[in-house]
Design an enzyme around this catalytic site. Structure first.
Site, mmCIF file in Angstrom:
data_model
loop_
_atom_site.group_PDB
_atom_site.id
_atom_site.type_symbol
_atom_site.label_atom_id
_atom_site.label_comp_id
_atom_site.label_asym_id
_atom_site.label_seq_id
_atom_site.Cartn_x
_atom_site.Cartn_y
_atom_site.Cartn_z
ATOM 1 N N ARG A 72 40.319 25.711 43.319
ATOM 2 C CA ARG A 72 40.151 27.041 43.893
ATOM 3 C C ARG A 72 38.937 27.070 44.810
ATOM 4 N NH1 ARG A 72 43.084 30.929 40.439
ATOM 5 N NH2 ARG A 72 44.132 29.693 38.857
ATOM 6 N N SER A 126 55.104 39.070 21.892
ATOM 7 C CA SER A 126 54.470 39.047 23.208
ATOM 8 C C SER A 126 55.472 38.700 24.303
ATOM 9 C CB SER A 126 53.330 38.013 23.197
ATOM 10 O OG SER A 126 52.683 37.923 24.445
ATOM 11 N N SER A 182 51.960 41.577 37.845
ATOM 12 C CA SER A 182 51.351 41.581 39.175
ATOM 13 C C SER A 182 51.776 40.439 40.079
ATOM 14 C CB SER A 182 49.830 41.569 39.040
ATOM 15 O OG SER A 182 49.387 40.360 38.448
ATOM 16 N N HIS A 197 47.572 47.090 36.427
ATOM 17 C CA HIS A 197 48.014 47.119 37.831
ATOM 18 C C HIS A 197 48.734 48.418 38.176
ATOM 19 C CE1 HIS A 197 46.882 43.002 38.897
ATOM 20 N NE2 HIS A 197 47.200 42.705 37.647
ATOM 21 N N THR A 231 42.215 48.994 33.441
ATOM 22 C CA THR A 231 41.012 48.479 34.088
ATOM 23 C C THR A 231 40.421 49.545 34.994
ATOM 24 O OG1 THR A 231 40.101 46.692 35.438
ATOM 25 C CG2 THR A 231 42.269 47.509 36.057
ATOM 26 N N LYS A 269 40.639 47.924 39.555
ATOM 27 C CA LYS A 269 41.722 47.807 40.523
ATOM 28 C C LYS A 269 41.977 49.162 41.184
ATOM 29 C CE LYS A 269 43.772 43.659 38.535
ATOM 30 N NZ LYS A 269 42.672 43.299 37.609
ATOM 31 N N THR A 305 26.514 43.532 26.256
ATOM 32 C CA THR A 305 25.747 44.599 26.896
ATOM 33 C C THR A 305 26.700 45.619 27.501
ATOM 34 O OG1 THR A 305 23.896 43.132 27.359
ATOM 35 C CG2 THR A 305 24.068 45.101 28.722
ATOM 36 N N THR A 322 48.581 30.141 37.718
ATOM 37 C CA THR A 322 48.853 31.578 37.799
ATOM 38 C C THR A 322 50.350 31.837 37.897
ATOM 39 O OG1 THR A 322 46.732 31.848 38.922
ATOM 40 C CG2 THR A 322 48.256 33.698 39.029
#
Length: 427
Positions: free
Chosen positions: A21, A137, A189, A217, A245, A248, A278, A363
């Site tokens: 990458r 799953s 996604s 997403h 999230t 996004k 944290t 991916t």
């Protein structure tokens, strides 16, 4: 032992497999997003257009969101100062969690440092607390969900992607009173397909299972107030745990889960990834909350987003580019070769100033490599024209197969335009 050579060999193997990458040094222009500056590593700076950002609605540059972050940082400082248990529960994070609970119609919500962590902590902790839990799953679940399932240490079964008949077969083989947790995504996604949420909820009711849905997403982009596909489809109240999230659709940073108060309190009290991390800084929380508040009342932004996604799909397909059809805002363009996918990304950037990161294994499976395009409401028709012309040039230069224009995905009348018509509209 030569430790350095071990790491060099590992990296070399990735390069040999065309899986290494390369990061692109970008500086987004908040006033002119999706425009950005690219530093190419030689000291040169070049203007580029970002076509693969997960800031799907451009909320990361919204003036009110920026102002909320700046004002809060000025008052409270830039750090959280500790974990949630040790001085890190700042008031903006309390307000953010209340905002998220309201968004999803749940009793409570819990914020984490990222969506990856919220899945890891949420799935593993919930499953560990359920006696003799079986996790079911979906086969295409995100890495963060897979890691959460693994961390749980429970029995797990994988059901074929979006195959509710297979899911029912697995559920029916279990005792009705056994604890069962179904984990799946609302919107996947890489392919852009959407889960049959209502059918999954029906099975959960029938066989006494809990549901855990990843809406990362979809939050911000779907539903009357931007709560996701579950809200859009009218089944949000039937989902036990909703994970999302802030990074996004809401254009910020962090992840969260929402559910009933007892479940959220249990995760808060038992999850190591939450207890020992944290907290998010107050300025980040204030900006995320402002973004959520804006999107709750701005369905027009979602409409504009969907319009540009449909227009992009149709313009690309009309030019013979192999768009992988789906019902969402994701625009995958199939390449099917790792080396050519990377070469296409490089050529788009260097020759055309178009930045689209290649999507290769792991991916997506080997042989399924693609460019994943994510239009925003700020990608106007002129930018779409430029994108299509750039991709046609790159496909021709690299000898990547075109598709038949007749295979173009369906589009509504607003998006049903050929490239010449787009050009005229953009002039």
């Amino acid at each position: 032992m030569d430790y350095r050579s071990i790491f060099e060999t590992a990296v070399a193997q990735l390069k040999e497999e065309r899986r290494y990458r390369v990061f692109c040094d970008l500086e987004r222009d908040a006033e002119n997003f999706p425009k950005a500056t690219w530093r190419d590593g030689t000291g040169a700076e070049r203007p580029v257009t970002i076509w693969c950002s997960n800031d799907y609605l451009g909320m990361g540059r919204h003036p009110e969101v920026i102002a909320a972050m700046q004002e809060t940082a000025g008052r409270l400082g830039v750090g959280a100062g500790g974990t949630r248990n040790i001085s890190g529960t700042n008031h903006p994070i309390v307000e953010l969690e209340a905002e998220l609970a309201d968004l999803h119609g749940k009793e409570a919500a819990l914020v984490f440092t990222s969506g990856w962590i919220s899945n890891l902590a949420g799935i593993s902790t919930i499953a560990q607390l359920l006696p003799n839990c079986l996790i079911l799953s979906d086969a295409l679940n995100h890495n963060s969900m897979i890691e959460g399932v693994r961390r749980a240490g429970c029995e797990r079964q994988v059901w074929r992607h979006n195959d509710v008949a297979h899911l029912e077969e697995l559920l029916a083989a279990q005792p009705k009173d056994r604890a069962k947790l179904i984990v799946f995504e609302s919107l996947y996604s890489m392919d852009g397909d959407i889960a049959p949420i209502e059918a999954i909820a029906d099975l959960a009711d029938k066989y006494g299972a809990m549901t855990y849905i990843d809406e990362v997403h979809a939050v911000g982009m779907y539903g009357a107030r931007g709560a996701g596909v579950g809200e859009r489809d009218g089944v949000m109240d039937r989902l036990d745990v909703i994970e999302g999230t802030l990074a996004k659709g809401f254009g910020n940073l962090g992840g969260y889960i929402a559910g009933d108060a007892a479940l959220i309190d249990a995760v808060r009290s038992y999850a190591p990834a939450f207890i020992f991390s944290t907290a998010l800084p107050p300025a980040v929380c204030a900006a995320a909350r402002k973004s959520i508040q804006i999107l709750k009342t701005r369905p027009d932004l979602r409409t504009a987003h969907q319009r540009q996604a449909r227009t992009t799909k149709h313009a690309l397909a009309n030019a013979g580019l192999p768009v992988m059809d789906n019902p969402s805002h994701i625009v995958p363009v199939f390449v099917g070769d790792a080396e050519k996918c990377k070469a296409a990304s490089d050529l788009l950037l260097e020759r055309h100033g178009v930045y689209i990161q290649p999507i290769n294994y792991p991916t997506v499976p080997r042989g399924a490599e693609r460019l994943r395009i994510t239009p925003t409401p700020l990608h106007n028709d002129a930018l779409i024209v430029t994108l299509v012309e750039a991709l046609v040039d790159v496909w021709t230069t690299l000898g990547i197969p075109f598709a038949e224009p007749a295979q173009a995905p369906q589009a509504d009348e607003a998006a049903r335009c050929a490239l010449p018509e787009l050009k005229r509209a953009a002039e």
